[in-house]
Each structure stands twice: as C-alpha cells, then as structure tokens.
Design an enzyme around this catalytic site. Structure first.
Site, PDB file in Angstrom:
ATOM      1  N   ARG A  55      -0.842  43.981  29.999  1.00 32.59           N
ATOM      2  CA  ARG A  55      -1.445  44.807  31.033  1.00 32.59           C
ATOM      3  C   ARG A  55      -2.291  45.908  30.405  1.00 32.59           C
ATOM      4  O   ARG A  55      -2.042  46.342  29.284  1.00 32.59           O
ATOM      5  CB  ARG A  55      -0.363  45.436  31.912  1.00 32.59           C
ATOM      6  CG  ARG A  55       0.374  44.467  32.819  1.00 32.59           C
ATOM      7  CD  ARG A  55       1.393  45.186  33.697  1.00 32.59           C
ATOM      8  NE  ARG A  55       2.444  45.826  32.911  1.00 32.59           N
ATOM      9  CZ  ARG A  55       2.497  47.120  32.623  1.00 32.59           C
ATOM     10  NH1 ARG A  55       1.564  47.937  33.075  1.00 32.59           N
ATOM     11  NH2 ARG A  55       3.495  47.624  31.912  1.00 32.59           N
ATOM     12  N   LYS A 197       1.327  41.758  39.030  1.00 31.37           N
ATOM     13  CA  LYS A 197       1.751  43.152  39.125  1.00 31.37           C
ATOM     14  C   LYS A 197       0.952  43.936  40.161  1.00 31.37           C
ATOM     15  O   LYS A 197       1.442  44.923  40.718  1.00 31.37           O
ATOM     16  CB  LYS A 197       1.670  43.829  37.753  1.00 31.37           C
ATOM     17  CG  LYS A 197       2.747  43.364  36.782  1.00 31.37           C
ATOM     18  CD  LYS A 197       4.151  43.604  37.330  1.00 31.37           C
ATOM     19  CE  LYS A 197       5.220  43.277  36.294  1.00 31.37           C
ATOM     20  NZ  LYS A 197       6.592  43.397  36.861  1.00 31.37           N
ATOM     21  N   HIS A 216      11.890  47.101  40.747  1.00 30.32           N
ATOM     22  CA  HIS A 216      11.521  46.332  39.559  1.00 30.32           C
ATOM     23  C   HIS A 216      12.818  45.876  38.892  1.00 30.32           C
ATOM     24  O   HIS A 216      13.335  46.523  37.995  1.00 30.32           O
ATOM     25  CB  HIS A 216      10.699  47.204  38.601  1.00 30.32           C
ATOM     26  CG  HIS A 216      10.159  46.457  37.428  1.00 30.32           C
ATOM     27  ND1 HIS A 216      10.003  47.021  36.185  1.00 30.32           N
ATOM     28  CD2 HIS A 216       9.725  45.177  37.309  1.00 30.32           C
ATOM     29  CE1 HIS A 216       9.502  46.140  35.357  1.00 30.32           C
ATOM     30  NE2 HIS A 216       9.331  45.012  36.010  1.00 30.32           N
ATOM     31  N   SER A 234       9.709  45.618  31.104  1.00 34.08           N
ATOM     32  CA  SER A 234       9.460  44.365  30.414  1.00 34.08           C
ATOM     33  C   SER A 234      10.063  44.394  29.014  1.00 34.08           C
ATOM     34  O   SER A 234       9.935  45.374  28.281  1.00 34.08           O
ATOM     35  CB  SER A 234       7.951  44.124  30.317  1.00 34.08           C
ATOM     36  OG  SER A 234       7.678  42.946  29.628  1.00 34.08           O
ATOM     37  N   LYS A 238      15.718  41.516  31.639  1.00 28.85           N
ATOM     38  CA  LYS A 238      15.965  41.201  33.052  1.00 28.85           C
ATOM     39  C   LYS A 238      16.012  39.693  33.290  1.00 28.85           C
ATOM     40  O   LYS A 238      16.925  39.172  33.916  1.00 28.85           O
ATOM     41  CB  LYS A 238      14.881  41.814  33.945  1.00 28.85           C
ATOM     42  CG  LYS A 238      14.862  43.311  34.010  1.00 28.85           C
ATOM     43  CD  LYS A 238      13.945  43.828  35.093  1.00 28.85           C
ATOM     44  CE  LYS A 238      12.579  43.194  35.108  1.00 28.85           C
ATOM     45  NZ  LYS A 238      11.816  43.413  33.859  1.00 28.85           N
ATOM     46  N   THR A 239      14.975  39.010  32.810  1.00 27.46           N
ATOM     47  CA  THR A 239      14.877  37.564  33.046  1.00 27.46           C
ATOM     48  C   THR A 239      15.999  36.821  32.337  1.00 27.46           C
ATOM     49  O   THR A 239      16.667  35.966  32.917  1.00 27.46           O
ATOM     50  CB  THR A 239      13.508  37.037  32.570  1.00 27.46           C
ATOM     51  OG1 THR A 239      12.482  37.721  33.279  1.00 27.46           O
ATOM     52  CG2 THR A 239      13.383  35.548  32.819  1.00 27.46           C
ATOM     53  N   ASP A 253      12.383  39.398  38.589  1.00 24.66           N
ATOM     54  CA  ASP A 253      11.589  40.577  38.271  1.00 24.66           C
ATOM     55  C   ASP A 253      11.331  41.548  39.425  1.00 24.66           C
ATOM     56  O   ASP A 253      11.280  42.751  39.210  1.00 24.66           O
ATOM     57  CB  ASP A 253      10.237  40.138  37.699  1.00 24.66           C
ATOM     58  CG  ASP A 253       9.469  41.264  37.043  1.00 24.66           C
ATOM     59  OD1 ASP A 253      10.057  41.993  36.233  1.00 24.66           O
ATOM     60  OD2 ASP A 253       8.271  41.420  37.337  1.00 24.66           O
ATOM     61  N   ARG A 318       4.162  34.507  27.155  1.00 25.97           N
ATOM     62  CA  ARG A 318       4.746  34.429  28.495  1.00 25.97           C
ATOM     63  C   ARG A 318       4.796  33.005  29.022  1.00 25.97           C
ATOM     64  O   ARG A 318       3.993  32.150  28.646  1.00 25.97           O
ATOM     65  CB  ARG A 318       3.906  35.258  29.467  1.00 25.97           C
ATOM     66  CG  ARG A 318       3.947  36.744  29.228  1.00 25.97           C
ATOM     67  CD  ARG A 318       5.170  37.372  29.851  1.00 25.97           C
ATOM     68  NE  ARG A 318       5.191  38.827  29.705  1.00 25.97           N
ATOM     69  CZ  ARG A 318       6.021  39.601  30.358  1.00 25.97           C
ATOM     70  NH1 ARG A 318       6.891  39.093  31.208  1.00 25.97           N
ATOM     71  NH2 ARG A 318       6.002  40.907  30.163  1.00 25.97           N
TER      72      ARG A 318
END
Length: 528
Positions: A55, A197, A216, A234, A238-239, A253, A318
C-alpha cells in the site's frame, strides 16, 4: 443509500468491450492471453506489481465536501483533496480508460449480512485485478445480479500515472475516495490490495452510522458456537491464526459487529505467503489453486512451482482466494457475538509477553494504542520492522476518529462479557536481529488455551514494566517463554529495551486526551 447518476461513468458503461462479471475460467483465459500473468503449477495466476508492492498510504486522499467534511478525522491518515482537483483527475482517468481495448467490471457486495451489505462495482483496466476483486468481494447470485445497483464504484487504472504538479497528488500513484460521488479512484499503482482496502475504508465510514462496529480483524467459530476475533495489523498473524482446523473460519481480515452478531465484510482471503509451507499452514497452502491470485511470488522457471521463501521482489508476497477454498468455513459468513477477543502484535523489541489477559480498561488502552512493529514490505519504503502505533489496529483504514470505534468496542465487551487477550507473535529472546520470531506452535497453543477458557482463571504474574497479567503456565509452551525477561541472556538489556517501549506507549497515548483516567492508567506501569 440511493444510487447517484454519474455522468462520467456512462462513458465506461457504453464502452464497446466492457466485460461484466466474467466467470473465473474466462478471466484466467483473459489474463493469460493479455500476458498479465502466468499460470502456476497449482493452477493459480501469478502477477507482479512493479515498484508498488504494498500500500502507498501517502498517496491516499478523501475528497473534502459537504457530505463528509464534519465526520472525517482529517490529518496525516485521512488527507484531504478538494472537489475541483478530484473532478479534473477523475475525468482524465475516465477518458484514459475509454481508449482501452477492453475493460472489466465486477458487480458484487461488501458485507455478508444482507441487512448491512453494500452493493459495489469494480471497473478494472487489468483482467487480473478483476479476478482479484471477484475473489475478495462477495459474488452475487444470478438473481441478485439482475437487480444489482452499485452504491459505490471503484475505478482502477494502474497504468494511468498522475502528474503531481498538475494533479496535486503526492506522486504518480493515487487512491481517492469521494463519498459524495461514491467513487474510489485508483491509479499509478498495480498493487491490488489498494482495491480491497479502499472498500474497507468506505465500510469503516458507513457502518458506524448504522450502529455497527467495523473491525480490522479475522474471526472464527468453535464447535460450540463460541466466536473469536483476532485484531492486528498486516503481518501479525490474523490470517494464519484464524485458519484453525478445529474451528470454522468466518473470515481473515475484515468484519463487522452488529446487534445480530459478527459478519464478514469480504468473500475471500488475502494472505501473506512469505515462507508459506504445507506443514506450517496447510489450509492456506492448499487454498492456492485454480482461480487464486498470487502477487509478486517468484516461480521456478520451468516447473512454475511457487518459491514462497524467495523475497527478491518483496517480503509482502500475497495470495488472494475465495473463502470456499478453505474446507472449514461458515456459510454464509455470519456468526453470533464474540466470546474471546485477541489483540495480535508483532513486537520487534522482544519485550512484550507472548500472552497476557487484559482487564476491560487495559483492553481499551491497547485497542486505542494498536501497537505493533510494521513489517517489511507491507508498505512502500519499509525494509525492516519499525515500531508503530496504529489506533484500533487499523488506523490507515479509519475515516472516523479512533474513539468512535473504541467506544463501540468497549460497549460491546461490557454487553457480551467478552474476554480479551494481548498476544505477541513477534520476537522472543532478544530484539529483532538478536532474538527469534515466536514459534507458531507456541502461539497456537496459547490461543487454544485462551479460546477454551483455560486462562480465564489461571494463575498469573504481573509484569513489572507493562503491568500485564502473564499466565504462569500454558499447556504446550515452556514456562520460561511466557515471561520475556527469562528468555534474554542480557537482562539489563531487556529492562532498558522494555522501559524504552513503555515510554513510547505513554508518549503515543497523550493524543487520546478524552480517554478516561481509568483507561489512561491501564497502560505500562513504568512511565520514565
């Protein structure tokens, strides 16, 4: 929300070759024939994004107008741009896209709960970006598609480069949201994550107005119906941690917490795949198959086998894939109210405990703080971990003041009696460069104990610097690992590093002037 007629979009709707909601196989064929990507050994598509491999937050703007001006938390995160500047750039991009041989349109939804979902459309210059959008958002049924009316539109033109001197942008790249026109304009960057996003940011503006907390976080549900949320920026896990073979995945997410319970905002997952392996993360590894999209992953030239350990393009490699590629999911992606909330941080200082149980006041303090170490590759220009405080574990995506989301979370913790834990997935035995990353098996064991309720009444010891209650014993984890100072060879170095981090917490929290005294006092004991 009523749909507003957008005269400029008509030029795209009447484009002679606007491909609407193409199937996955047709999109894959388009991607290959247009040389936008290549097929991997598992059947996924692999594309590269050039110099923008993450990003670009400094290139993100919100149009300041009468619709949103008094609501937005303007500043470094939510930079303003005026209507006239936006309109000129918008028309340039539309004109640019009309000259393209073909365009790609996806119509779908953000939000799995039909009561709160947002009808969206994404119009892409690239076929692979359109496949990305199809896999990340919620695909409508044939019947839903017949009556679909988009209430927000993403227009993505990655090869259109802005001229900062003329267009008043910060660089050639731009991500601009207009709440008045309900348009998201993206250009100059090929990083697909900007599409995902930007819609999340829009939902973070719209949902709180309907008494729904946007978050988030990832979420899953146990066999008894117990729901867990995993907050974190990130790279904090989390994933990975929400993909649990013993629990059903709600999403990885972006979620919302309404009066009915939790629902996923997305229809897919966008997982970091650096060092991905079938042994450590089988659910994610096996999900990357036909229809999935790999970003900036290096392939072996002949076999087209992905080398997930290769970081020559970026560490922010990713994989985007639909939720259906995970075997153990909740369909539709909705569940009840959370029992357990976990704040994830990847602490590069190596001084935060691997797990600690928080009081409600500590929970609010650490939610507002949103501490982690920003990992390499997640944002452009970040090459090694940097200590950062991101309010609500998602500041880059929050158009409203952090207190708005924090107050809503506090009310829900009280109302539904949720247990909250702070989990450090970062370094142990020393800071980054000296210590080692926390073993995933240890983190999984700690989280399992938290979810099973084993830590709710466990004996704890208080950390003298951070004031956190650390469990003395967790099954499957060596006792010494639980107390950070015990893992450092140089305990004086530990104390100096921990105190330095504690001071950073206090300095950062000074901006939350309206927080109650109870919350302010719930931070680290050491104040410098």
């Amino acid at each position: 929300m009523k749909t507003v007629e957008r005269s400029s979009l008509k030029e795209l709707y009447t484009h002679g070759n606007l491909n609407e909601n193409l199937s996955v196989p047709v999109l894959v064929e388009k991607i290959l024939s247009r040389n936008e990507g290549v097929l991997t050994s598992t059947g996924s598509v692999c594309a590269t994004t050039g110099k923008y491999t993450g990003r670009s937050p400094k290139d993100k703007f919100i149009v300041k107008d009468e619709v949103c001006e008094k609501y937005i938390d303007w500043g470094a995160v939510n930079q303003s741009i005026d209507e006239e500047t936006f309109e000129k750039l918008y028309k340039k991009v539309i004109s640019y896209l009309t000259e393209k041989e073909e365009l790609f349109q996806f119509k779908g939804f953000a939000g799995a709960d039909k009561k709160y979902r947002l009808p969206i459309q994404v119009i892409n210059e690239y076929a692979w970006h359109n496949l990305f959008a199809r896999q990340l958002f919620i695909t409508p049924t044939n019947e839903e598609l017949k009556t679909h009316q988009a209430e927000f539109t993403v227009v993505s033109a990655p090869t259109f480069k802005a001229d900062p001197k003329v267009d008043n942008t910060n660089s050639e790249a731009f991500v601009i949201v207009s709440f008045k026109k309900r348009i998201i304009l993206i250009g100059g960057t090929e990083y697909a994550g900007e599409i995902k996003k930007s819609i999340f940011s829009v939902m973070n503006y719209l949902l709180p107005q309907r008494d729904v907390l946007s978050m988030h976080c990832s979420a899953n549900v146990g066999q008894e119906g117990d729901v867990a949320l995993f907050f974190g920026l990130s790279g904090t896990g989390k994933t990975t941690l929400s993909a649990d073979p013993y629990r059903k995945l709600i999403g990885d997410d972006e979620h919302a917490w309404s009066p009915n319970g939790v629902f996923n905002i997305e229809g897919g997952c966008y997982a970091k795949c650096i060092n991905l392996s079938a042994e450590k993360e089988p659910q994610i590894f096996n999900a990357i198959r036909f229809g999935s999209v790999l970003e900036n992953v290096v392939l072996h030239e002949d076999s087209r086998i992905a080398d997930y350990d290769d970081t020559s393009l970026t560490e922010n490699t990713r994989a985007a894939y639909p939720l259906e590629n995970i075997d153990n999911i909740v369909t539709p992606s909705v569940a009840g109210h959370p029992n357990t909330i976990i704040f994830l941080t990847a602490d590069a200082s190596g001084t935060l405990p691997p797990i600690s149980k928080l009081t409600k006041e500590q929970a609010m303090y650490h939610f507002l703080s949103g501490y982690t170490s920003k990992l390499a590759g997640t944002e452009r220009g970040v090459t090694e971990p940097q200590a950062t405080f991101s309010a609500c574990f998602g500041s880059p995506f929050l158009p409203l003041a952090p207190a708005t989301y924090a107050e809503m979370l506090g009310e829900k913790i009280d109302l539904y009696n949720a247990n909250v834990f702070l989990v450090n997935t970062g370094w142990t035995g020393g800071s980054y460069g000296v210590g080692n990353r926390m073993k995933l098996s240890y983190t999984r064991a700690m989280i399992h104990s938290a979810l099973e309720g084993e830590l709710n009444t466990a004996e704890t010891t208080k950390d003298e610097i951070f004031g956190l209650e650390i469990p003395i014993h967790v099954p499957g984890v060596p006792d010494d690992v639980l107390v950070p100072i015990n893992t450092w060879e140089d305990q004086k170095a530990y104390e100096a590093t921990a105190k330095s981090l504690a001071v950073k917490f206090h300095e950062n929290f000074k901006k939350f002037t309206k927080a109650s005294d109870d919350i302010k006092q719930a931070g680290p004991i050491y104040k410098g």
